[in-house]
Design a protein around this motif. Structure first.
Motif, PDB file in Angstrom:
ATOM      1  N   LEU A  35      -7.666   4.222  -7.111  1.00  0.00           N
ATOM      2  CA  LEU A  35      -8.006   5.631  -6.817  1.00  0.00           C
ATOM      3  C   LEU A  35      -8.611   6.270  -8.094  1.00  0.00           C
ATOM      4  N   PRO A  36      -9.175   7.379  -7.818  1.00  0.00           N
ATOM      5  CA  PRO A  36      -9.771   8.091  -9.241  1.00  0.00           C
ATOM      6  C   PRO A  36      -8.681   8.626  -9.614  1.00  0.00           C
ATOM      7  N   PRO A  37      -8.851   9.309 -11.000  1.00  0.00           N
ATOM      8  CA  PRO A  37      -7.649   9.596 -11.736  1.00  0.00           C
ATOM      9  C   PRO A  37      -6.992  10.965 -11.008  1.00  0.00           C
ATOM     10  N   THR A  38      -7.610  11.565 -10.184  1.00  0.00           N
ATOM     11  CA  THR A  38      -7.000  12.825  -9.588  1.00  0.00           C
ATOM     12  C   THR A  38      -6.124  12.437  -8.724  1.00  0.00           C
ATOM     13  N   PHE A  39      -5.923  11.317  -8.308  1.00  0.00           N
ATOM     14  CA  PHE A  39      -5.134  11.039  -7.026  1.00  0.00           C
ATOM     15  C   PHE A  39      -3.915   9.985  -7.682  1.00  0.00           C
ATOM     16  N   HIS A  40      -3.951   9.779  -8.942  1.00  0.00           N
ATOM     17  CA  HIS A  40      -2.909   8.643  -9.476  1.00  0.00           C
ATOM     18  C   HIS A  40      -1.565   9.441  -9.554  1.00  0.00           C
ATOM     19  N   LEU A  41      -0.562   8.385  -9.395  1.00  0.00           N
ATOM     20  CA  LEU A  41       0.916   8.760  -9.651  1.00  0.00           C
ATOM     21  C   LEU A  41       1.143   8.826 -11.274  1.00  0.00           C
ATOM     22  N   PRO A  42       1.561   9.927 -11.648  1.00  0.00           N
ATOM     23  CA  PRO A  42       1.975  10.238 -12.974  1.00  0.00           C
ATOM     24  C   PRO A  42       2.972   9.206 -13.503  1.00  0.00           C
ATOM     25  N   LEU A  43       2.867   8.000 -13.236  1.00  0.00           N
ATOM     26  CA  LEU A  43       4.114   7.246 -13.615  1.00  0.00           C
ATOM     27  C   LEU A  43       3.526   5.897 -14.300  1.00  0.00           C
ATOM     28  N   PRO A  44       4.416   5.405 -15.060  1.00  0.00           N
ATOM     29  CA  PRO A  44       3.918   4.066 -15.892  1.00  0.00           C
ATOM     30  C   PRO A  44       3.673   3.016 -14.908  1.00  0.00           C
ATOM     31  N   GLY A  45       2.587   2.218 -15.059  1.00  0.00           N
ATOM     32  CA  GLY A  45       2.152   1.211 -13.977  1.00  0.00           C
ATOM     33  C   GLY A  45       3.059   0.350 -13.460  1.00  0.00           C
ATOM     34  N   PRO A  46       4.087  -0.144 -14.365  1.00  0.00           N
ATOM     35  CA  PRO A  46       5.106  -1.117 -13.503  1.00  0.00           C
ATOM     36  C   PRO A  46       6.261  -0.435 -12.694  1.00  0.00           C
ATOM     37  N   THR A  47       6.095   0.798 -12.457  1.00  0.00           N
ATOM     38  CA  THR A  47       7.128   1.734 -11.792  1.00  0.00           C
ATOM     39  C   THR A  47       7.239   1.208 -10.361  1.00  0.00           C
ATOM     40  N   LEU A  48       8.327   0.804  -9.998  1.00  0.00           N
ATOM     41  CA  LEU A  48       8.608   0.270  -8.541  1.00  0.00           C
ATOM     42  C   LEU A  48       8.546   1.584  -7.605  1.00  0.00           C
ATOM     43  N   ALA A  49       8.072   1.235  -6.496  1.00  0.00           N
ATOM     44  CA  ALA A  49       7.882   1.998  -5.287  1.00  0.00           C
ATOM     45  C   ALA A  49       8.084   1.069  -3.915  1.00  0.00           C
ATOM     46  N   PHE A  50       8.442   2.004  -3.205  1.00  0.00           N
ATOM     47  CA  PHE A  50       8.533   1.296  -1.776  1.00  0.00           C
ATOM     48  C   PHE A  50       7.809   2.167  -0.605  1.00  0.00           C
ATOM     49  N   LEU A  51       6.909   1.485  -0.007  1.00  0.00           N
ATOM     50  CA  LEU A  51       6.325   2.290   1.228  1.00  0.00           C
ATOM     51  C   LEU A  51       7.003   2.034   2.791  1.00  0.00           C
ATOM     52  N   VAL A  52       7.239   3.173   3.230  1.00  0.00           N
ATOM     53  CA  VAL A  52       8.141   3.014   4.357  1.00  0.00           C
ATOM     54  C   VAL A  52       7.189   3.372   5.635  1.00  0.00           C
ATOM     55  N   LEU A  53       7.313   2.690   6.706  1.00  0.00           N
ATOM     56  CA  LEU A  53       6.601   3.147   7.986  1.00  0.00           C
ATOM     57  C   LEU A  53       7.578   3.049   8.998  1.00  0.00           C
ATOM     58  N   SER A  54       7.102   3.440  10.097  1.00  0.00           N
ATOM     59  CA  SER A  54       7.962   3.585  11.511  1.00  0.00           C
ATOM     60  C   SER A  54       7.257   2.658  12.376  1.00  0.00           C
ATOM     61  N   ALA A 120      -1.553   3.421  -0.161  1.00  0.00           N
ATOM     62  CA  ALA A 120      -0.051   2.684  -0.332  1.00  0.00           C
ATOM     63  C   ALA A 120       0.067   1.618   0.513  1.00  0.00           C
ATOM     64  N   ALA A 121      -0.146   1.760   1.820  1.00  0.00           N
ATOM     65  CA  ALA A 121       0.279   0.759   2.804  1.00  0.00           C
ATOM     66  C   ALA A 121      -0.559  -0.476   2.384  1.00  0.00           C
ATOM     67  N   HIS A 122      -1.829  -0.297   1.990  1.00  0.00           N
ATOM     68  CA  HIS A 122      -2.611  -1.706   1.820  1.00  0.00           C
ATOM     69  C   HIS A 122      -2.240  -2.177   0.552  1.00  0.00           C
ATOM     70  N   VAL A 123      -1.834  -1.665  -0.653  1.00  0.00           N
ATOM     71  CA  VAL A 123      -1.322  -2.317  -1.716  1.00  0.00           C
ATOM     72  C   VAL A 123      -0.230  -2.899  -1.522  1.00  0.00           C
ATOM     73  N   ALA A 124       0.740  -2.210  -0.827  1.00  0.00           N
ATOM     74  CA  ALA A 124       2.084  -2.880  -0.654  1.00  0.00           C
ATOM     75  C   ALA A 124       2.063  -4.116   0.415  1.00  0.00           C
ATOM     76  N   GLY A 125       0.992  -4.209   1.043  1.00  0.00           N
ATOM     77  CA  GLY A 125       0.928  -5.382   1.839  1.00  0.00           C
ATOM     78  C   GLY A 125       1.473  -5.060   3.150  1.00  0.00           C
ATOM     79  N   ALA A 126       1.673  -3.872   3.603  1.00  0.00           N
ATOM     80  CA  ALA A 126       2.131  -3.601   5.015  1.00  0.00           C
ATOM     81  C   ALA A 126       1.202  -3.457   6.089  1.00  0.00           C
ATOM     82  N   ALA A 127       0.031  -3.195   5.486  1.00  0.00           N
ATOM     83  CA  ALA A 127      -0.987  -3.040   6.753  1.00  0.00           C
ATOM     84  C   ALA A 127      -2.479  -2.864   6.049  1.00  0.00           C
ATOM     85  N   TYR A 128      -3.465  -3.485   6.622  1.00  0.00           N
ATOM     86  CA  TYR A 128      -4.538  -3.646   6.180  1.00  0.00           C
ATOM     87  C   TYR A 128      -5.455  -2.409   6.125  1.00  0.00           C
ATOM     88  N   TYR A 129      -5.983  -1.703   5.354  1.00  0.00           N
ATOM     89  CA  TYR A 129      -6.676  -0.376   5.256  1.00  0.00           C
ATOM     90  C   TYR A 129      -8.176  -0.687   5.410  1.00  0.00           C
TER      91      TYR A 129
END
Length: 282
Positions: A35-54, A120-129
């Motif tokens: 993503l372009p910088p405008t949409f970046h999450l302002p956290l260090p790159g190695p920060t862990l995150a979890f995608l949640v889907l229903s 986020a779903a794509h990079v987490a491997g949850a669903a292909y965008y």
């Protein structure tokens, strides 16, 4: 998967999965890289995150019981409130960690989305965008074509609900999981994107692959109804601060009457002529 990540994932799954949710870990760096910088999450790159889907099961396993719970005061958007409640329970599961939960619909004051859920779903491997760029020599000229995620088991019959960020929890050695490309053929990708962009009201784009499970008819009726009319559809009093005393089963049988007294009105529950939401439903 790193042992720390596996342990955290298991704790979150134990909290959410019995209610029809799925959980996928990713690094903030993977998301920001697309993503372009405008949409970046302002956290260090190695920060862990979890995608949640229903999954389709969420409707019965989470929403219906939630309608009878004490958490609906006042009642506004039942699904968003239900999802927010279950996401908030992750804090109770991991009280020792810093945590930020971002729902898929949240925006900044300037209306920019706080999270691009499909990325986020794509990079987490949850669903292909699937996007226009995934179609070689596309046929759409100057038309705007929005992308759509497809789940390898549920096709389009799912919804991305949010992201859980863990500031201060970094996992530099976490290896990415590629989403399964379940629509590899160019012609099928064209059919998918055209169905999503031009014919989403008929639900057919969701069946671009054969899903293991689909939304029930009552679930389709609910999500086909404009948000402002959903409380009335459920038979809930919008002016009340408490949900109806009727059981969840009774609330939802109003969606699909077996022997309606007014057949034309009953058909309206599922009629494609009913005004749809501004964007495709969950």
């Amino acid at each position: 998967m790193e042992p720390q990540v596996a342990e955290l994932k298991q704790k979150i799954e134990d909290t959410l999965c019995p209610f029809g949710f799925e959980v996928y870990p990713f690094q903030v760096a993977w998301y920001n890289a697309l993503l372009p910088p405008t949409f970046h999450l302002p956290l260090p790159g190695p920060t862990l995150a979890f995608l949640v889907l229903s999954t389709p099961a969420m409707f019965d396993q989470a929403l219906k019981p939630f309608l009878q719970s004490c958490h609906l005061q006042p009642l506004t958007d039942p699904v968003d409130q239900c999802v927010a409640y279950h996401l908030s329970r992750i804090r109770e599961t991991l009280p020792e960690l810093q945590m930020e939960v971002i729902a898929d619909y949240e925006v900044h004051p300037n209306r920019r989305p706080k999270i691009l859920a499909q990325t986020a779903a794509h990079v987490a491997g949850a669903a292909y965008y699937y996007q226009r760029q995934d179609v070689e020599a596309d046929p759409w000229g100057t038309q705007h074509i929005s992308g759509v995620c497809i789940h390898p088991r549920f096709g389009g019959w799912f919804a991305i609900r949010g992201v859980v960020l863990l500031p201060g929890t970094e996992v530099p050695d976490l290896q990415p999981t590629k989403p399964l490309d379940c629509v590899p053929a160019r012609t099928d990708r064209i059919t998918l994107l055209e169905g999503f962009n031009f014919h989403w009201r008929d639900w057919t784009y969701r069946d671009v692959i054969t899903p293991q499970e689909r939304y029930s008819e009552e679930q389709k009726a609910y999500f086909s109804t404009p948000p402002a009319q959903r409380l009335a559809l459920l038979g809930l009093d919008q002016s009340s601060e408490k949900p109806s005393s009727a059981s969840p089963e009774l609330l939802f049988t109003t969606l699909i009457p077996k022997k309606p007294q007014n057949p034309s009105r009953a058909r309206d529950w599922l009629s494609p002529t009913v005004s749809p939401p501004e964007s495709p439903g969950p």
